[in-house]
Enzyme design. Structure first.
Site, PDB file in Angstrom:
ATOM      1  N   GLY A  91       0.785  -1.230   0.000  1.00  0.00           N
ATOM      2  CA  GLY A  91       0.000   0.000   0.000  1.00  0.00           C
ATOM      3  C   GLY A  91       0.818   1.281   0.000  1.00  0.00           C
ATOM      4  CB  SER A  92       4.202   2.282  -1.178  1.00  0.00           C
ATOM      5  OG  SER A  92       4.184   1.923  -2.533  1.00  0.00           O
ATOM      6  CG  ASN A  93       1.058   3.693  -5.665  1.00  0.00           C
ATOM      7  OD1 ASN A  93       1.436   4.726  -6.206  1.00  0.00           O
ATOM      8  ND2 ASN A  93       1.534   2.502  -5.986  1.00  0.00           N
ATOM      9  CG  LEU A 172     -12.122  -8.543 -13.241  1.00  0.00           C
ATOM     10  CD1 LEU A 172     -10.989  -7.883 -14.029  1.00  0.00           C
ATOM     11  CD2 LEU A 172     -12.715  -9.693 -14.059  1.00  0.00           C
ATOM     12  CG  ASN A 187      -5.453  -0.341 -11.732  1.00  0.00           C
ATOM     13  OD1 ASN A 187      -5.124  -0.491 -10.557  1.00  0.00           O
ATOM     14  ND2 ASN A 187      -4.938  -1.076 -12.703  1.00  0.00           N
ATOM     15  CG  HIS A 189      -0.432  -1.726 -15.428  1.00  0.00           C
ATOM     16  ND1 HIS A 189      -0.721  -2.982 -14.934  1.00  0.00           N
ATOM     17  CD2 HIS A 189       0.464  -1.919 -16.429  1.00  0.00           C
ATOM     18  CE1 HIS A 189      -0.050  -3.882 -15.611  1.00  0.00           C
ATOM     19  NE2 HIS A 189       0.682  -3.268 -16.529  1.00  0.00           N
TER      20      HIS A 189
END
Ligand code: GRF
Length: 295
Positions: A91-93, A172, A187, A189
């Site tokens: 969870g760094s973002n 998903l 999201n 990526h």
């Protein structure tokens, strides 16, 4: 060297257009001399970015036909927006977005953390910061834990969530959720989509695939979420140079560093209503400094 380049204004072909077995230019306008052109050769595993003598173009100034702004769910005066962040790992973002909310770079609050792994680092961080943690989907081994898709939608609505941000969430997203939050789920990526995405391409596998392809640039992509993995409209990208002797781990580290900056910038742009939809359906970000510039 890492520099910012955002490609979204240049991807104006349908996501599923046949790119195979031919070289396809995807720039919708003639790029200025010495700037940037992109091409796809043969198939997505041979993604090529061609850069002229000037290494990067930062933003593109042109006059796209804007048809609509992003619907951020609000109908009243600007107010702090409510975010739900979905994670499966460290969870760094998520932490960076949460910090952005605390330091004022993002005019919002993370009101919910959703995870399929209730003990992951992101969930621990949420609990220690007083953010409620929801488990989704139901775990096969512990069906008493976790929400169904319709329960999840109900809880998000109950909390007044404006936007859903996926940040390393590996499941998903169900159709019910995509339908309930149209153009309000993003999201991140860790590669330059539409190459190196899709089912099974996550985590270190993405960076291995980039290195094996011989691509000279990688970097994060932020895109709207549809019912498939990594196929929604690209909103922003940032280029990271691939170094000849990179390991997947080294490349991942540099890309992650860019992810943290890009996600906070994009979320800030949403709150400042700088997401514009070009006539052909491509989302663009309007520059804060120069409103005539889009990237
Ligand atoms: C990031 O690389 C993101 O692009 C991908 O999953 C990773 C999550 O990292 N979708 P973190 O949990 O935010 O550290």
């Amino acid at each position: 060297m890492e520099s910012r380049v955002l490609f979204s204004s240049q991807f104006n072909f349908p996501v599923n257009s046949p790119l195979k077995n031919r070289e396809t230019s995807i720039a919708p306008f003639t790029p200025p001399r010495n700037v940037l052109s992109l091409s796809f050769r043969s198939s997505v595993d041979r993604f090529a970015v061609r850069i002229g003598p000037r290494p990067f173009v930062k933003a593109v100034s042109f006059a796209p036909k804007i048809v609509a702004e992003v619907d951020d769910g609000s109908r009243d005066e600007p107010r702090r927006k409510k975010l739900a962040v979905f994670v499966s790992g460290g969870g760094s973002n998520f932490r960076k977005i949460h910090e952005g909310c605390s330091d004022g770079s993002v005019n919002g609050d993370v009101v919910l953390l959703v995870t399929n792994k209730k003990d992951c680092g992101g969930a621990e961080y949420a609990r220690s910061n007083g953010i409620p943690v929801l488990v989704f989907p139901k775990a096969k081994r512990e069906p008493s834990h976790g929400l169904s898709p319709s329960e999840l939608v109900d809880v998000l609505r109950k909390y007044g969530v404006d936007f859903v941000l996926l940040a390393g969430y590996l499941k998903l997203i169900p159709f019910e959720l995509v339908q309930a939050f149209p153009k309000r789920i993003l999201n991140i990526h860790p590669a330059l989509l539409p190459a190196f995405g899709g089912k099974g391409l996550y985590g270190i596998r993405v960076h291995k695939a980039v290195l094996e392809s011989g691509a000279r640039y990688s970097g994060p992509s932020i895109h709207f979420v549809d019912e498939e993995y990594d196929t929604g409209q690209i909103l922003a990208q940032s280029a990271v140079r691939v170094i000849a002797n990179d390991t997947p781990e080294e490349l991942a580290k540099r890309v992650l560093h860019e992810e943290h900056k890009l996600y906070v910038e994009v979320v800030a742009a949403i709150w400042e209503e700088r997401i514009k939809w070009r006539e052909d359906g491509v989302p663009l970000i309007q520059s804060k400094e120069n409103p005539d510039e889009y990237y």
